[in-house]
Structures are given as structure tokens and as C-alpha cells.
Write an enzyme that holds these catalytic residues in place. Structure first.
Site, PDB file in Angstrom:
ATOM      1  CG  HIS A 146      -2.050  -1.042   1.026  1.00  0.00           C
ATOM      2  ND1 HIS A 146      -3.306  -0.685   0.638  1.00  0.00           N
ATOM      3  CD2 HIS A 146      -2.067  -2.397   1.131  1.00  0.00           C
ATOM      4  CE1 HIS A 146      -4.070  -1.769   0.519  1.00  0.00           C
ATOM      5  NE2 HIS A 146      -3.333  -2.832   0.820  1.00  0.00           N
ATOM      6  CB  CYS A 196      -7.392  -3.153   5.342  1.00  0.00           C
ATOM      7  SG  CYS A 196      -8.201  -4.282   6.481  1.00  0.00           S
ATOM      8  CG  ASN A 199      -3.724  -2.256  -3.025  1.00  0.00           C
ATOM      9  OD1 ASN A 199      -4.896  -2.101  -2.705  1.00  0.00           O
ATOM     10  ND2 ASN A 199      -3.016  -3.292  -2.646  1.00  0.00           N
TER      11      ASN A 199
HETATM   12  P1  HMG Z   1     -17.657 -13.765  12.555  1.00  0.00           P
HETATM   13  O1  HMG Z   1     -18.770 -12.824  12.941  1.00  0.00           O
HETATM   14  O2  HMG Z   1     -16.637 -14.105  13.605  1.00  0.00           O
HETATM   15  O3  HMG Z   1     -18.258 -15.103  11.948  1.00  0.00           O
HETATM   16  O4  HMG Z   1     -16.938 -13.156  11.291  1.00  0.00           O
HETATM   17  P2  HMG Z   1     -18.862 -16.370  12.652  1.00  0.00           P
HETATM   18  O5  HMG Z   1     -18.116 -17.536  12.116  1.00  0.00           O
HETATM   19  O6  HMG Z   1     -18.934 -16.177  14.139  1.00  0.00           O
HETATM   20  O7  HMG Z   1     -20.362 -16.388  12.082  1.00  0.00           O
HETATM   21  C1  HMG Z   1     -21.292 -15.336  12.378  1.00  0.00           C
HETATM   22  C2  HMG Z   1     -22.363 -15.272  11.292  1.00  0.00           C
HETATM   23  O8  HMG Z   1     -21.736 -14.871  10.056  1.00  0.00           O
HETATM   24  C3  HMG Z   1     -23.029 -16.624  11.013  1.00  0.00           C
HETATM   25  O9  HMG Z   1     -24.361 -16.338  10.592  1.00  0.00           O
HETATM   26  C4  HMG Z   1     -22.257 -17.150   9.831  1.00  0.00           C
HETATM   27  O10 HMG Z   1     -22.995 -18.044   9.036  1.00  0.00           O
HETATM   28  C5  HMG Z   1     -21.984 -15.858   9.048  1.00  0.00           C
HETATM   29  P3  HMG Z   1     -25.615 -16.515  11.596  1.00  0.00           P
HETATM   30  O11 HMG Z   1     -25.554 -17.949  11.991  1.00  0.00           O
HETATM   31  O12 HMG Z   1     -25.321 -15.561  12.740  1.00  0.00           O
HETATM   32  O13 HMG Z   1     -26.750 -16.111  10.740  1.00  0.00           O
HETATM   33  N1  HMG Z   1     -20.759 -15.948   8.205  1.00  0.00           N
HETATM   34  C6  HMG Z   1     -20.689 -15.623   6.906  1.00  0.00           C
HETATM   35  N2  HMG Z   1     -21.588 -15.151   6.033  1.00  0.00           N
HETATM   36  C7  HMG Z   1     -21.177 -14.950   4.762  1.00  0.00           C
HETATM   37  N3  HMG Z   1     -19.907 -15.181   4.333  1.00  0.00           N
HETATM   38  C8  HMG Z   1     -18.990 -15.629   5.172  1.00  0.00           C
HETATM   39  C9  HMG Z   1     -19.362 -15.868   6.523  1.00  0.00           C
HETATM   40  N4  HMG Z   1     -18.689 -16.306   7.601  1.00  0.00           N
HETATM   41  C10 HMG Z   1     -19.540 -16.350   8.614  1.00  0.00           C
HETATM   42  N5  HMG Z   1     -17.743 -15.848   4.733  1.00  0.00           N
HETATM   43  C11 HMG Z   1     -15.548 -13.248   9.320  1.00  0.00           C
HETATM   44  C12 HMG Z   1     -15.788 -13.771  10.747  1.00  0.00           C
HETATM   45  C13 HMG Z   1     -14.196 -13.740   8.880  1.00  0.00           C
HETATM   46  C14 HMG Z   1     -16.642 -13.788   8.422  1.00  0.00           C
HETATM   47  C15 HMG Z   1     -15.615 -11.687   9.354  1.00  0.00           C
HETATM   48  O14 HMG Z   1     -14.740 -11.242  10.336  1.00  0.00           O
HETATM   49  C16 HMG Z   1     -15.266 -11.085   8.034  1.00  0.00           C
HETATM   50  O15 HMG Z   1     -16.002 -11.196   7.060  1.00  0.00           O
HETATM   51  N6  HMG Z   1     -14.083 -10.395   7.946  1.00  0.00           N
HETATM   52  C17 HMG Z   1     -13.581  -9.878   6.682  1.00  0.00           C
HETATM   53  C18 HMG Z   1     -12.891  -8.579   6.857  1.00  0.00           C
HETATM   54  C19 HMG Z   1     -12.248  -8.171   5.547  1.00  0.00           C
HETATM   55  O16 HMG Z   1     -12.694  -8.525   4.479  1.00  0.00           O
HETATM   56  N7  HMG Z   1     -11.172  -7.360   5.654  1.00  0.00           N
HETATM   57  C20 HMG Z   1     -10.478  -6.870   4.537  1.00  0.00           C
HETATM   58  C21 HMG Z   1      -9.686  -7.907   3.795  1.00  0.00           C
HETATM   59  S1  HMG Z   1      -8.075  -8.245   4.427  1.00  0.00           S
HETATM   60  C22 HMG Z   1      -7.074  -7.056   3.695  1.00  0.00           C
HETATM   61  O17 HMG Z   1      -7.569  -6.128   3.130  1.00  0.00           O
HETATM   62  C23 HMG Z   1      -5.605  -7.216   3.697  1.00  0.00           C
HETATM   63  C24 HMG Z   1      -5.042  -7.672   2.353  1.00  0.00           C
HETATM   64  O18 HMG Z   1      -5.385  -6.781   1.318  1.00  0.00           O
HETATM   65  C25 HMG Z   1      -3.500  -7.767   2.419  1.00  0.00           C
HETATM   66  C26 HMG Z   1      -2.831  -6.512   2.980  1.00  0.00           C
HETATM   67  O19 HMG Z   1      -3.125  -5.397   2.535  1.00  0.00           O
HETATM   68  O20 HMG Z   1      -1.988  -6.711   3.868  1.00  0.00           O
HETATM   69  C27 HMG Z   1      -5.568  -9.065   1.983  1.00  0.00           C
HETATM   70 MG    MG Z   2      -4.347  -4.882   0.869  1.00  0.00          MG
END
Ligand code: HMG
Ligand code: MG
Length: 301
Positions: A209, A240, A249
Site C-alpha cells: 500500500h 483495509c 495499493n
Molecule cells: P464472525 O462474525 O466471527 O463469523 O466473522 P462467525 O463464524 O462467528 O459467524 C457469524 C455469522 O456470520 C453466522 O451467521 C455465519 O454463518 C456468518 P448466523 O448464523 O449468525 O446467521 N458468516 C458468513 N456469512 C457470509 N460469508 C462468510 C461468513 N462467515 C460467517 N464468509 C468473518 C468472521 C471472517 C466472516 C468476518 O470477520 C469477516 O467477514 N471479515 C472480513 C474482513 C475483511 O474482508 N477485511 C479486509 C480484507 S483483508 C485485507 O484487506 C488485507 C489484504 O489486502 C493484504 C494486505 O493489505 O496486507 C488481503
Molecule cells: Mg491490501
């Protein structure tokens, strides 16, 4: 100075770029944009993210995007996958590759995916196992390798331990993420000296980034150390939402311009890339960080 003759750029704009935008881009516009990117010569596009839509609302339409884009042979269409639930949707969308992710620092991992580092391993191990069984390849990300927005400097042992675990799970490539854009060439050199003793250069990608304007010099340093795979986002989109202070980025357009100017082949058509950058800038409705885009726009492009 020495550098490779050819590099691969992995476009993360549709995922890393749009996840950090407040404005909702319509599904139709995303599809048009990804189709433009597919025709620009890019060989790898991270098209969206199968995370929880409450956490990243702008990518809630991942399934529809994946189903409706026009896929070009030779281009890998990847998406971010955090867990089994995300993988089920990613498989339904028939993505080519699952990109799993975790952080080298405990607090960012917790804030980003709601789990400790230790609790993340079994989740990702199952995602990799099931992806491979379904015939998909897997790429890994380790975030915050050069600094964490909550903890500052990150211990190199933590990066190595996580990298070892992810490779042991079966990922084919690891992307080292400077999530908040704080790295300097000295830090890049220090980390890569250690990583390259352990892993082949072909299995490592760098993900910079550009918060403090050091992304291109960090890429130059990485190139000189033999790295040939870089993540970037058209227009310099990205960031993020769970990393305060993170900005875009490195812009794919700026990177291609620099590399082609150094006679490093990228295989990317700069005119087509420019049009794709101009398109998404117009849809987002703000001036994007890419230097090349702004220079060309100023000349009436
Ligand atoms: P959580 O709340 O801990 O999930 O989230 P859970 O497992 O406890 O489940 C809670 C509810 O969410 C449940 O539904 C699950 O079914 C549902 P309920 O029973 O309550 O109705 N659920 C989902 N629904 C749809 N899709 C899913 C999913 N998983 C659970 N995949 C979770 C945990 C990981 C899902 C959440 O924290 C999350 O989505 N985080 C994503 C954050 C994100 O996208 N951040 C940015 C990307 S990382 C980044 O940018 C860095 C990178 O670019 C590299 C760099 O720059 O260094 C890659
Ligand atoms: Mg990134």
C-alpha cells in the site's frame, strides 16, 4: 543495478480497491470494469471477496459478479475467502483460486477476522484442504508484515511462523502485505533476506500500500532481490477498513509505466489499462491516487 526481465502483476482493485470505498458501485459497473481489466493483458484478477457482507458491504454481490463477468482464457479469477462459509459461496461462483488471509499481528487479525492467530489456523487449514479437493488452487496473504496499525513493528518470527504454516497447508504462493503502507526499502531488504533463505522467490509476492509514497521504491528493492510477482490496484484504489490509516495499493498504472520504462515486460496494454482506470475513477466520483492517470487526464486523456 539488476532486475528481472519479466514480472507478473496481480490486480486486486476489484477486491482491495472496492472494499475500502464508501460508495457502492453497481454490480453492472463492476462487471464492465472487470471485463475491461480482463482485456488489458492482466493475467490475474482478484474479482471480489466472499467475506461476511456485514463486514464488507460493498462486495456483497460477489457471487453475481463472479457469475456474470466474461472470463478470458489464460486469466486467473481469484477471490478472498476467510472460512468454510465463504468457500462454499466461492465454489458456487466457480472462482479459479481462493485467496486466504491472516495477519502477522494479533490485534489486526482479531479486528479483521474476529479471531486470534491461533484460532485462525484450523479454519484456514480446512479452507485449503477443501479448496484443493475441489480442484482449486490457493494463495495466501500475511498482512501487517511491515507494521500493524495497533501494535507498530511486527516480529519477524511471527511472519515466518505464519508463512511456514500457510505453505504447509498447501498454498501455492504467499503475498506479503504492507497493509498500512509503512515499509521502507531497508525493511523490505531485511525481511526478504530472511524469507528468501526459506522460500523460493517464485513463491513470494509483495503487496504494497502506498500511504507514505514508498510503494514503488519498495517494489524496486524487491525486484532487485529477485521478486517477480506484485499485487497492485488500478488507479491506486485500496485499503483495509479494519486498518485505520491504510490507503490505496500501489497503482497498477504507475507500476506498469515504471516497469515498462525499465524494459521489464508486464504483458499489459497501457492504453487499455488507462481506460479501465478512467472508467472506475468516473464511477467512484473522486480523483484517484494514480500519478499516471492524473497526468494523462491533465493532458486531456
Ligand atoms: P464472525 O462474525 O466471527 O463469523 O466473522 P462467525 O463464524 O462467528 O459467524 C457469524 C455469522 O456470520 C453466522 O451467521 C455465519 O454463518 C456468518 P448466523 O448464523 O449468525 O446467521 N458468516 C458468513 N456469512 C457470509 N460469508 C462468510 C461468513 N462467515 C460467517 N464468509 C468473518 C468472521 C471472517 C466472516 C468476518 O470477520 C469477516 O467477514 N471479515 C472480513 C474482513 C475483511 O474482508 N477485511 C479486509 C480484507 S483483508 C485485507 O484487506 C488485507 C489484504 O489486502 C493484504 C494486505 O493489505 O496486507 C488481503
Ligand atoms: Mg491490501
Amino acid at each position: 543495478m539488476k532486475w528481472p526481465e519479466k514480472v507478473t502483476l496481480q490486480e486486486v482493485g476489484p477486491r482491495d480497491g472496492l472494499q475500502n470505498e464508501k460508495k457502492m458501485i453497481s454490480t453492472e459497473d463492476k462487471i464492465q470494469w472487470i471485463n475491461q481489466l480482463s482485456l488489458s493483458g492482466l493475467q490475474y484478477i482478484e474479482i471480489s471477496s466472499f467475506v461476511h457482507p456485514k463486514w464488507i458491504p460493498t462486495l456483497a454481490d460477489a457471487l453475481e459478479v463472479a457469475k456474470r463477468i466474461h472470463r478470458i482464457q489464460g486469466v486467473t479469477y481469484a477471490a478472498l475467502v476467510p472460512n468454510q462459509k465463504g468457500l462454499a459461496r466461492a465454489l458456487e461462483a466457480n472462482i479459479d483460486e481462493a485467496a486466504i488471509f491472516m495477519s502477522a499481528s494479533e490485534t489486526h487479525n482479531q479486528k479483521n477476522i474476529n479471531k486470534s492467530i491461533e484460532d485462525t489456523f484450523p479454519v484456514l487449514r480446512n479452507v485449503v484442504k477443501d479448496s484443493l479437493s475441489a480442484g482449486k488452487t490457493v494463495r495466501g496473504y500475511v498482512s501487517t508484515v511491515f507494521g500493524c496499525p495497533y501494535e507498530g513493528r511486527v516480529d519477524i518470527d511471527s511472519i515466518i511462523r505464519i508463512s511456514d504454516s500457510l505453505f504447509n497447508m498447501g498454498i501455492r504462493e504467499l503475498s506479503l502485505g504492507d497493509t498500512i503502507g509503512v515499509a521502507t526499502p531497508k525493511q523490505v531488504q531485511e525481511l526478504l533476506e530472511v524469507m528468501l533463505k526459506r522460500f523460493p522467490a517464485e513463491s513470494l509476492a509483495m503487496h504494497f500500500h502506498d500511504t507514505y509514497g514508498t510503494a514503488l521504491v519498495n517494489i524496486l528493492t524487491s525486484l532487485q532481490m529477485g521478486i517477480t510477482i506484485f499485487d497492485s490496484a488500478v488507479g491506486g484504489l485500496g485499503g483495509c477498513p479494519y486498518a485505520p490509516g491504510a490507503s490505496g495499493n500501489v497503482a497498477t498504472d504507475d507500476l506498469v509505466n515504471m516497469l515498462e520504462g525499465m524494459d521489464v515486460t508486464t504483458g499489459i496494454d497501457q492504453d487499455r489499462l488507462f481506460k479501465a482506470a478512467r472508467y472506475i475513477q468516473e464511477k467512484i466520483g473522486r480523483v484517484l491516487p494514480s500519478h499516471l492517470l492524473q497526468a494523462k487526464m491533465a493532458k486531456g486523456g
